[in-house]
Design an enzyme around this catalytic site. Structure first.
Site, mmCIF file in Angstrom:
data_model
loop_
_atom_site.group_PDB
_atom_site.id
_atom_site.type_symbol
_atom_site.label_atom_id
_atom_site.label_comp_id
_atom_site.label_asym_id
_atom_site.label_seq_id
_atom_site.Cartn_x
_atom_site.Cartn_y
_atom_site.Cartn_z
ATOM 1 N N LYS A 15 0.837 -1.211 0.000
ATOM 2 C CA LYS A 15 0.000 0.000 0.000
ATOM 3 C C LYS A 15 0.867 1.255 0.000
ATOM 4 O O LYS A 15 0.609 2.198 -0.748
ATOM 5 C CB LYS A 15 -0.906 0.004 1.243
ATOM 6 N N ASN A 16 1.901 1.244 0.843
ATOM 7 C CA ASN A 16 2.704 2.461 0.983
ATOM 8 C C ASN A 16 3.653 2.702 -0.186
ATOM 9 O O ASN A 16 4.301 3.742 -0.250
ATOM 10 C CB ASN A 16 3.474 2.433 2.311
ATOM 11 N N ARG A 45 -8.495 -0.171 4.516
ATOM 12 C CA ARG A 45 -7.579 0.802 3.882
ATOM 13 C C ARG A 45 -6.297 0.122 3.429
ATOM 14 O O ARG A 45 -5.682 0.560 2.464
ATOM 15 C CB ARG A 45 -7.193 1.895 4.884
ATOM 16 N N ARG A 58 0.618 14.427 12.907
ATOM 17 C CA ARG A 58 1.026 14.233 11.515
ATOM 18 C C ARG A 58 1.126 15.554 10.736
ATOM 19 O O ARG A 58 0.404 15.771 9.750
ATOM 20 C CB ARG A 58 0.093 13.245 10.809
ATOM 21 N N ASP A 110 4.211 0.594 12.115
ATOM 22 C CA ASP A 110 3.009 -0.036 11.562
ATOM 23 C C ASP A 110 2.831 -1.484 12.022
ATOM 24 O O ASP A 110 1.817 -2.106 11.708
ATOM 25 C CB ASP A 110 3.032 0.019 10.028
ATOM 26 N N CYS A 112 -5.318 8.137 8.959
ATOM 27 C CA CYS A 112 -5.506 7.511 10.269
ATOM 28 C C CYS A 112 -5.116 8.481 11.371
ATOM 29 O O CYS A 112 -4.096 9.174 11.273
ATOM 30 C CB CYS A 112 -4.662 6.238 10.373
HETATM 31 C C1 UD1 Z 1 4.433 6.731 6.310
HETATM 32 C C2 UD1 Z 1 3.536 5.540 6.112
HETATM 33 C C3 UD1 Z 1 2.949 5.095 7.435
HETATM 34 C C4 UD1 Z 1 4.047 4.824 8.445
HETATM 35 C C5 UD1 Z 1 5.003 6.014 8.528
HETATM 36 C C6 UD1 Z 1 6.217 5.743 9.396
HETATM 37 C C7 UD1 Z 1 2.698 5.900 3.869
HETATM 38 C C8 UD1 Z 1 1.533 6.187 3.012
HETATM 39 N N1 UD1 Z 1 2.469 5.918 5.190
HETATM 40 O O1 UD1 Z 1 3.615 7.753 6.846
HETATM 41 O O2 UD1 Z 1 2.191 3.896 7.219
HETATM 42 O O3 UD1 Z 1 3.490 4.606 9.712
HETATM 43 O O4 UD1 Z 1 5.474 6.369 7.223
HETATM 44 O O5 UD1 Z 1 6.913 4.649 8.919
HETATM 45 O O6 UD1 Z 1 3.769 5.629 3.387
HETATM 46 N N2 UD1 Z 1 6.517 14.421 10.538
HETATM 47 C C9 UD1 Z 1 6.661 15.772 10.802
HETATM 48 N N3 UD1 Z 1 6.567 16.641 9.755
HETATM 49 C C10 UD1 Z 1 6.351 16.225 8.472
HETATM 50 C C11 UD1 Z 1 6.227 14.847 8.223
HETATM 51 C C12 UD1 Z 1 6.304 13.958 9.279
HETATM 52 O O7 UD1 Z 1 6.859 16.173 11.953
HETATM 53 O O8 UD1 Z 1 6.286 17.074 7.575
HETATM 54 C C13 UD1 Z 1 6.587 13.463 11.670
HETATM 55 C C14 UD1 Z 1 5.254 12.715 11.859
HETATM 56 O O9 UD1 Z 1 4.359 13.452 12.643
HETATM 57 C C15 UD1 Z 1 5.714 11.455 12.553
HETATM 58 C C16 UD1 Z 1 7.088 11.191 11.918
HETATM 59 O O10 UD1 Z 1 7.501 12.428 11.352
HETATM 60 O O11 UD1 Z 1 5.862 11.668 13.926
HETATM 61 C C17 UD1 Z 1 7.079 10.122 10.852
HETATM 62 O O12 UD1 Z 1 6.220 10.506 9.810
HETATM 63 P P1 UD1 Z 1 6.462 10.102 8.283
HETATM 64 O O13 UD1 Z 1 7.707 9.298 8.168
HETATM 65 O O14 UD1 Z 1 6.331 11.312 7.460
HETATM 66 O O15 UD1 Z 1 5.230 9.150 8.028
HETATM 67 P P2 UD1 Z 1 4.137 9.266 6.876
HETATM 68 O O16 UD1 Z 1 4.809 9.563 5.586
HETATM 69 O O17 UD1 Z 1 3.008 10.087 7.338
#
Ligand code: UD1
Length: 418
Positions: free
Chosen positions: A22-23, A397, A121, A305, A116
């Site tokens: 999915k990711n 999802r 986030r 995850d 989710c």
């Molecule tokens: C992706 C995955 C999700 C997984 C996560 C961590 C997808 C679609 N989703 O989510 O399933 O749980 O990686 O492996 O690929 N953060 C910030 N600022 C930002 C972006 C992120 O502070 O601009 C923080 C987030 O709040 C969180 C951490 O960084 O605490 C990790 O987030 P991130 O690696 O970005 O995860 P996602 O891309 O949302």
């Protein structure tokens, strides 16, 4: 609204195949916005998140059609550059469209993403990286207004290796003039998969999976045929299910190097694991020793995850386990539901202590999010008696036809209408 109804206590036997990640699919789908020509994605599971992403692409003007399990996309005639709140709010990954839209139209208006509810986030890293690339961004009335007319390749240093920000910036770099280098990027396998897809379309991306991604901007991307990697989180979930319930299962599409910490932990228990290429055989009596201590981390650490699924297993393992959640601040919403089923769990902030019990008991529980929901399915499979799980649209999802896959292994699970 549908529910899962599970009669617990069955061991698992047989084979299960892992669907595409999915990711990987979500950023790859967003990347098709930049492609001139037809993209054929092979063997795509119809996860709800994938279907919602397709709705966004169609709204933008991408031609989307299915041919059996292949998804065919053509963005040649794409004109729209706005994603309204109703569409963006359906999933977190709607934000992935921002970089590609800027490359395509030099302008984008995207509502804040949904997804989710596992923490705040924020998307600050996505936006600051795009600003470094020369994008002018204004945030107003729930929308991100972005103008990319002055975008130019440059060095971007991420202060945290965010998966989504790395993907957005990598996509933004491929059609941007000059050299873009992303330092401290995420190294998850899905990052490498996205780079492989972009390169199959004619992009020049190197270093995905390492500490620096190097992108040489090209003028155009062309169509291609591509199949994403197997979903390492689903693979890990099935492994944990068999470890927890007992039985003997062969999982096809389990890439061992994608789940190293999980395998290391399970190999310390009485679980028998036999790995051959992309297949893994797991044999378990269903009574294992607790993991002791685990913490979630960026790749190649233990994925956040898989944290809820590991917690479900620890709830019925011998001994104590301390789980530290380092990625998301609201990712223990499954805990009260597991407690309803008899689990002994204490938690403060981002730390849980689980004392393994001999048994869990069936109950009516609610899925709080995708992975928390599947952890409840695991608990229901192990529990004595009947478990009803509501909120299963969140599980859909990221797991496709989960009840059919599990029924084939001998689990007594049904999807029922409320
Ligand atoms: C992706 C995955 C999700 C997984 C996560 C961590 C997808 C679609 N989703 O989510 O399933 O749980 O990686 O492996 O690929 N953060 C910030 N600022 C930002 C972006 C992120 O502070 O601009 C923080 C987030 O709040 C969180 C951490 O960084 O605490 C990790 O987030 P991130 O690696 O970005 O995860 P996602 O891309 O949302």
């Amino acid at each position: 609204m549908e529910k899962f109804f599970i009669n617990g206590g069955k061991k698992l036997f047989g084979k299960i195949k892992v669907d595409g990640a999915k990711n990987s699919l979500l950023p790859v789908l967003a990347a098709t916005i930049m492609v001139d020509g037809e993209v054929r994605l092979k063997n795509v599971p119809k996860y709800t998140d994938v279907m919602n992403m397709c709705v966004i692409l169609e709204y933008l003007g991408v031609l989307v059609r299915w041919q059996q399990d292949d998804l065919i996309l053509d963005a040649s005639k794409i004109e729209e550059h706005t994603i309204p709140t109703a569409l963006a709010g359906a999933l977190r990954s709607s934000i992935f469209a921002l970089g590609p839209l800027l490359c395509r139209h030099k302008i984008a208006k995207v509502a804040y993403p949904g997804g989710c509810e596992i923490g705040l986030r924020p998307i600050d890293l996505h936006l600051s990286g795009l600003r470094t690339l020369g994008t002018r961004i204004v945030e107003k009335n729930g929308y991100i207004y972005a103008n990319g007319e002055s975008m130019e390749g440059c060095d971007i240093i991420l202060d945290f290796s965010s998966v989504g920000a790395t993907e957005n910036l990598m996509m933004a770099g491929v059609l941007t003039k000059g050299i873009t280098r992303i330092f401290n990027p995420a190294k998850e396998p899905e990052i490498v998969d996205l780079a492989d897809f972009l390169n199959a379309c004619g992009a020049k991306v190197e270093g995905a999976g390492t500490s620096m991604i190097y992108i040489e901007g090209v003028e155009k991307l062309h169509g291609c045929e591509f199949e994403v990697i197997p979903d390492r989180i689903a693979a890990g979930t099935y492994l944990l299910m068999c470890a927890m319930c007992g039985g003997e299962v062969e999982i096809e599409g389990f890439l061992p190097y994608h789940n190293q910490v999980l395998l290391a932990k399970l190999c310390q228990t009485a679980c028998q694991i036999d790995i051959k290429d992309d297949k893994i055989k797991v044999k378990s009596e269903g009574t294992l020793d607790a993991f002791g201590e685990v913490e979630t981390a960026v790749y190649p650490g233990l994925p956040t995850d898989l944290q809820p699924q590991i917690m479900a297993l620890q709830a019925v393992s011998h001994g104590f386990c301390l789980i530290v959640e380092n990625l998301f601040e609201a990712r223990f919403k499954h805990v009260p539901e597991l407690i309803k089923m008899g689990a002994d769990i204490r938690f403060r902030s981002n730390v849980c202590v689980i004392k393994g019990k001999d048994k869990l008991y069936g109950a009516e529980v609610n899925s709080p999010d995708l992975r928390g929901g599947v952890a409840l399915v695991m608990a229901g499979m192990k529990a004595e008696g009947y478990t009803t799980i509501s909120g299963i649209e969140l599980i859909d999802r990221g797991y496709y036809k989960l009840e059919e896959k599990l029924s084939a292994l001998g689990v007594d699970i049904k999807r029922i209408d409320d």
